[in-house]
Design an enzyme around this catalytic site. Structure first.
Site, PDB file in Angstrom:
ATOM      1  CG  ASP A 113      32.240  59.025  42.279  1.00 54.08           C
ATOM      2  OD1 ASP A 113      33.188  58.568  43.264  1.00 54.08           O
ATOM      3  OD2 ASP A 113      33.214  59.082  41.321  1.00 54.08           O
ATOM      4  CE  LYS A 122      36.604  62.453  48.206  1.00 52.72           C
ATOM      5  NZ  LYS A 122      36.364  61.479  47.257  1.00 52.72           N
ATOM      6  CG  MET A 164      33.800  69.100  38.210  1.00 57.35           C
ATOM      7  SD  MET A 164      35.412  68.501  39.160  1.00 57.35           S
ATOM      8  CE  MET A 164      36.426  68.346  38.029  1.00 57.35           C
TER       9      MET A 164
HETATM   10  C1  LIG Z   1      34.203  64.885  39.093  1.00 57.57           C
HETATM   11  S1  LIG Z   1      33.942  65.182  37.338  1.00 57.57           S
HETATM   12  C2  LIG Z   1      33.808  63.736  36.871  1.00 57.57           C
HETATM   13  C3  LIG Z   1      33.894  63.542  35.356  1.00 57.57           C
HETATM   14  C4  LIG Z   1      33.693  62.188  34.653  1.00 57.57           C
HETATM   15  N1  LIG Z   1      34.816  61.331  35.241  1.00 57.57           N
HETATM   16  C5  LIG Z   1      33.550  62.006  33.065  1.00 57.57           C
HETATM   17  O1  LIG Z   1      34.474  61.807  32.529  1.00 57.57           O
HETATM   18  O2  LIG Z   1      32.499  62.645  32.650  1.00 57.57           O
HETATM   19  C6  LIG Z   1      31.903  65.771  37.385  1.00 57.57           C
HETATM   20  C7  LIG Z   1      31.898  66.779  36.152  1.00 57.57           C
HETATM   21  O3  LIG Z   1      31.777  66.132  35.180  1.00 57.57           O
HETATM   22  C8  LIG Z   1      30.751  66.915  34.487  1.00 57.57           C
HETATM   23  N2  LIG Z   1      29.435  65.958  34.038  1.00 57.57           N
HETATM   24  C9  LIG Z   1      29.356  64.623  34.534  1.00 57.57           C
HETATM   25  N3  LIG Z   1      28.271  64.143  34.092  1.00 57.57           N
HETATM   26  C10 LIG Z   1      27.550  65.052  33.189  1.00 57.57           C
HETATM   27  C11 LIG Z   1      26.504  65.102  32.690  1.00 57.57           C
HETATM   28  N4  LIG Z   1      25.510  64.092  32.404  1.00 57.57           N
HETATM   29  N5  LIG Z   1      26.096  66.530  31.872  1.00 57.57           N
HETATM   30  C12 LIG Z   1      26.890  67.411  31.984  1.00 57.57           C
HETATM   31  N6  LIG Z   1      28.262  67.352  32.816  1.00 57.57           N
HETATM   32  C13 LIG Z   1      28.380  66.436  33.465  1.00 57.57           C
HETATM   33  C14 LIG Z   1      30.329  67.925  35.334  1.00 57.57           C
HETATM   34  O4  LIG Z   1      31.286  68.926  34.852  1.00 57.57           O
HETATM   35  C15 LIG Z   1      30.429  67.589  36.486  1.00 57.57           C
HETATM   36  O5  LIG Z   1      30.801  68.698  37.710  1.00 57.57           O
END
Ligand SMILES: C[S@@+](CC[C@H](N)C(=O)[O-])C[C@H]1O[C@@H](n2cnc3c(N)ncnc32)[C@H](O)[C@@H]1O
Length: 266
Positions: free
Chosen positions: A39, A61, A176
Site C-alpha cells: 500500500d 489507491k 482516515m
Molecule cells: C487505510 S487505513 C490503514 C490502517 C492500518 N491498517 C493500521 O492498522 O494502522 C489508513 C489510515 O491509518 C492511519 N494511519 C496509518 N499510519 C499512520 C501513522 N503513521 N500516523 C497516523 N495515522 C496513521 C490514518 O488514519 C490513515 O488514513
C-alpha cells in the site's frame, strides 16, 4: 520463520512507519518474498528490507495507481501464488484494521490459495505511544472505539457513536478522518458530546516527521489538511496530553501544534 511457503500469500502488517516496529516475522518474510504488493503508506525504509530479487509493486489507491481495483489486487495475489511464488501483501499498520483484509481473505479462500496473516502495530497504538496516553486508562476510558472517518459507500454512518457518553469513558480512535472532519465534528456534537472534549490529531506517528495537534471538539473542523497519514483520538483521557503540551492547557485555544522535536526537548 526461517522459511516461507511457496504458493502462499502472507498478509503482513508493516506497522505505522518506523521499520523497527516491524515484527520479526514480517521482516523475515520480506527478506524471503518473491513478490511484494504494498500500500501507499508503507515507507521506503520498510521496502528496503525486501530481498534483492523480489518484485515490488505498489497497489496503493492514494497516488499514482488510483485506477487499480480491489479485484485486480486479488487477481495479482492469486495468479502469483498459483505460480508457486511467495507473495507478501504488505499493508500499513495491522492488516485486520481498515486494511481490506476481509475482502482479500475471502478472495483467497474462494480461489483455494493458502494464506496467513501476520499482525502489525496499528496506527492508534503508535499515536498513543507518541502522546504518552493510554488508550484504555481504566480511570478514564474503559472502552476503545475504533472508527473510520472514511465514507464507505459515500456516507458516514449517522450517528457515528453508539451513545453520547462514549468519549466520557471511552477513547475514540478515528482512522482516515481527512475529508470528513467537519462531518465527524458535527455528528459528535449532535450526539451530545461536549464542545470542550479533548481531541488530538496525530500525524505520521512513529516516523521522524511525527507531530500532533491538540484541539477541543468545538475547534476540530478548523484542523488544516496534512499530507501524511493522520489519526484522530477523542476522549477525556487526552486532557493530560493537553496539559503536558509545551504551550500549556489548550482550553482557550483552537489548537496547539506540537512537533515531536519539542516533545523530545521536554
Ligand atoms: C487505510 S487505513 C490503514 C490502517 C492500518 N491498517 C493500521 O492498522 O494502522 C489508513 C489510515 O491509518 C492511519 N494511519 C496509518 N499510519 C499512520 C501513522 N503513521 N500516523 C497516523 N495515522 C496513521 C490514518 O488514519 C490513515 O488514513
Amino acid at each position: 520463520v526461517s522459511t516461507a511457503e511457496a504458493g502462499k500469500v502472507y498478509l503482513v502488517g508493516a506497522g505505522p512507519g518506523d521499520p523497527d516496529l516491524l515484527t520479526l516475522k514480517a521482516a523475515q518474510l520480506l527478506a524471503l518474498a518473491d513478490v511484494v504488493l504494498h500500500d501507499d503508506l508503507v515507507p521506503q525504509a520498510v521496502l528496503d528490507l525486501t530481498g534483492g530479487g523480489a518484485l515490488i509493486m505498489s497497489v496503493g489507491k492514494r497516488c499514482r495507481r488510483k485506477k487499480i481495483t480491489q479485484a485486480a489486487i486479488h487477481d495479482l495475489m492469486i495468479s502469483w501464488a498459483r505460480r508457486g511464488l511467495v507473495v507478501v501483501r504488505l499493508k500499513s499498520g495491522d492488516p485486520m484494521i481498515f486494511g481490506r483484509a476481509g475482502e482479500e481473505m475471502d478472495a483467497l479462500r474462494a480461489a483455494q490459495v493458502p494464506f496467513e496473516v501476520v499482525p502489525g502495530v496499528t496506527a492508534a497504538s503508535a499515536a498513543a505511544s507518541l502522546l504518552g496516553v493510554s488508550l484504555t486508562d481504566r480511570r478514564l476510558a474503559s472502552r476503545l472505539v475504533v472508527l473510520s472517518g472514511h465514507r464507505a459507500g459515500g456516507r458516514l454512518p449517522e450517528p457515528i457513536l453508539c451513545s453520547a457518553d462514549e468519549p466520557e469513558n471511552a477513547m475514540l480512535a478515528i482512522y482516515m478522518p481527512g475529508n470528513t472532519l467537519a462531518e465527524v465534528t458535527a455528528s459528535l456534537l449532535r450526539s451530545g458530546v461536549a464542545a470542550t472534549m479533548p481531541c488530538v490529531a496525530v500525524s505520521d506517528a512513529s516516523r521522524p516527521e511525527a507531530s500532533y495537534r491538540a484541539f477541543r471538539l468545538g475547534g476540530l473542523d478548523k484542523l488544516p489538511a496534512t499530507a501524511g497519514p493522520r489519526l484522530l483520538l477523542v476522549g477525556r483521557a487526552l486532557e493530560a496530553a493537553l496539559d503536558r503540551s509545551p504551550q500549556g492547557d489548550a482550553a482557550g485555544l483552537d489548537s496547539v501544534e506540537v512537533l515531536t522535536a519539542l516533545l523530545h526537548l521536554e
